[in-house]
Enzyme design. Structure first.
Site, PDB file in Angstrom:
ATOM      1  CB  CYS A  43      -0.925   0.010   1.216  1.00 50.19           C
ATOM      2  SG  CYS A  43      -2.131  -1.315   1.200  1.00 50.19           S
ATOM      3  NE  ARG A 120      -3.114  -4.420  -2.932  1.00 49.28           N
ATOM      4  CZ  ARG A 120      -2.487  -3.755  -1.971  1.00 49.28           C
ATOM      5  NH1 ARG A 120      -2.473  -2.434  -2.005  1.00 49.28           N
ATOM      6  NH2 ARG A 120      -1.863  -4.364  -0.983  1.00 49.28           N
TER       7      ARG A 120
HETATM    8  C1  BEZ Z   1       0.553  -4.617   1.875  1.00 47.60           C
HETATM    9  O1  BEZ Z   1       1.773  -4.782   1.854  1.00 47.60           O
HETATM   10  O2  BEZ Z   1       0.026  -3.588   1.452  1.00 47.60           O
HETATM   11  C2  BEZ Z   1      -0.302  -5.700   2.445  1.00 47.60           C
HETATM   12  C3  BEZ Z   1       0.128  -7.014   2.343  1.00 47.60           C
HETATM   13  C4  BEZ Z   1      -0.653  -8.019   2.862  1.00 47.60           C
HETATM   14  C5  BEZ Z   1      -1.866  -7.726   3.492  1.00 47.60           C
HETATM   15  C6  BEZ Z   1      -2.295  -6.416   3.558  1.00 47.60           C
HETATM   16  C7  BEZ Z   1      -1.520  -5.402   3.030  1.00 47.60           C
END
Ligand code: BEZ
Length: 206
Positions: A43, A120
């Site tokens: 993110c 997402r």
């Molecule tokens: C992330 O790195 O954005 C992420 C990875 C796994 C679960 C939630 C967010």
């Protein structure tokens, strides 16, 4: 579940740019996207990339709006950290949706996820607030800003109704003409296939 062609549900929420309503964005294109959680690596990479590309979205008369279950104060602390770590300011609004009211209204939760932290989703809304495209990625895979800009530009081209966008199109490439729809028109074409497959130059936003 929001479907293509549906009017996106209105909402009012707290954001990093103050209280906002979806209806404030009528008259502009809008990319509304959810992210699984603040202070996570993928993110963070997305927000850095989108903040750097904010001018390209603005040039297409498109606003950006992010959303997650995290609190407003979490969003603000994360944005401050992104500013210090990467030297970019995220100045598009990030909404807090702690009760999942907005995420549920849009069907973001059911899209691919077992819980809210795995969503997402990206919604491309036209100036009337109608959903024109959406994507849904797993938490482990970040979105491509180039692809978001490509989809947005393609949607803007077809919004006028006079062209179609072929496979692998990027701005500047030829577009496709909308097929002829009557015998009177198709018999006038030079080649037998021209009525349904004719390329036309991309004249940009004109
Ligand atoms: C992330 O790195 O954005 C992420 C990875 C796994 C679960 C939630 C967010």
């Amino acid at each position: 579940m929001l479907r293509l062609g549906d009017e996106a549900p209105n909402f009012t929420a707290r954001s990093t740019q103050g209280p906002i309503s979806l209806s404030d964005y009528r008259g502009r294109w809008l990319v509304l996207f959810s992210h699984p959680a603040d202070f996570t690596p993928v993110c963070t990479s997305e927000f850095v990339a989108l903040a750097k590309a904010a001018g390209e979205f603005a040039a297409l008369d498109c606003a950006l709006m992010a959303l997650s279950v995290d609190s407003l104060y979490s969003h603000l602390a994360w944005i401050r950290l992104i500013h210090d770590m990467f030297g970019v300011t995220v100045d598009f609004p990030i909404i807090e949706d702690p009760t999942l009211e907005i995420a549920r209204a849009y069907g973001m939760i059911g899209c691919d996820a077992v819980d809210a932290a795995a969503v997402r989703t990206t919604y491309f809304l036209d100036p009337d607030g109608v959903l024109r495209a959406s994507t849904c990625y797993p938490a482990e895979v970040g979105r491509s800003v180039d692809e978001m800009l490509r989809i947005l530009t393609a949607l803007q081209r077809v919004h006028r109704g006079s062209c179609l966008v072929p496979a692998n199109w990027t701005p500047g490439d030829d577009l496709l003409r909308v097929p002829r729809a009557s015998v009177a028109e198709i018999v006038k074409e030079k080649n037998a296939g021209d009525w349904f497959y004719t390329t036309i130059p991309d004249k940009g936003a004109a």
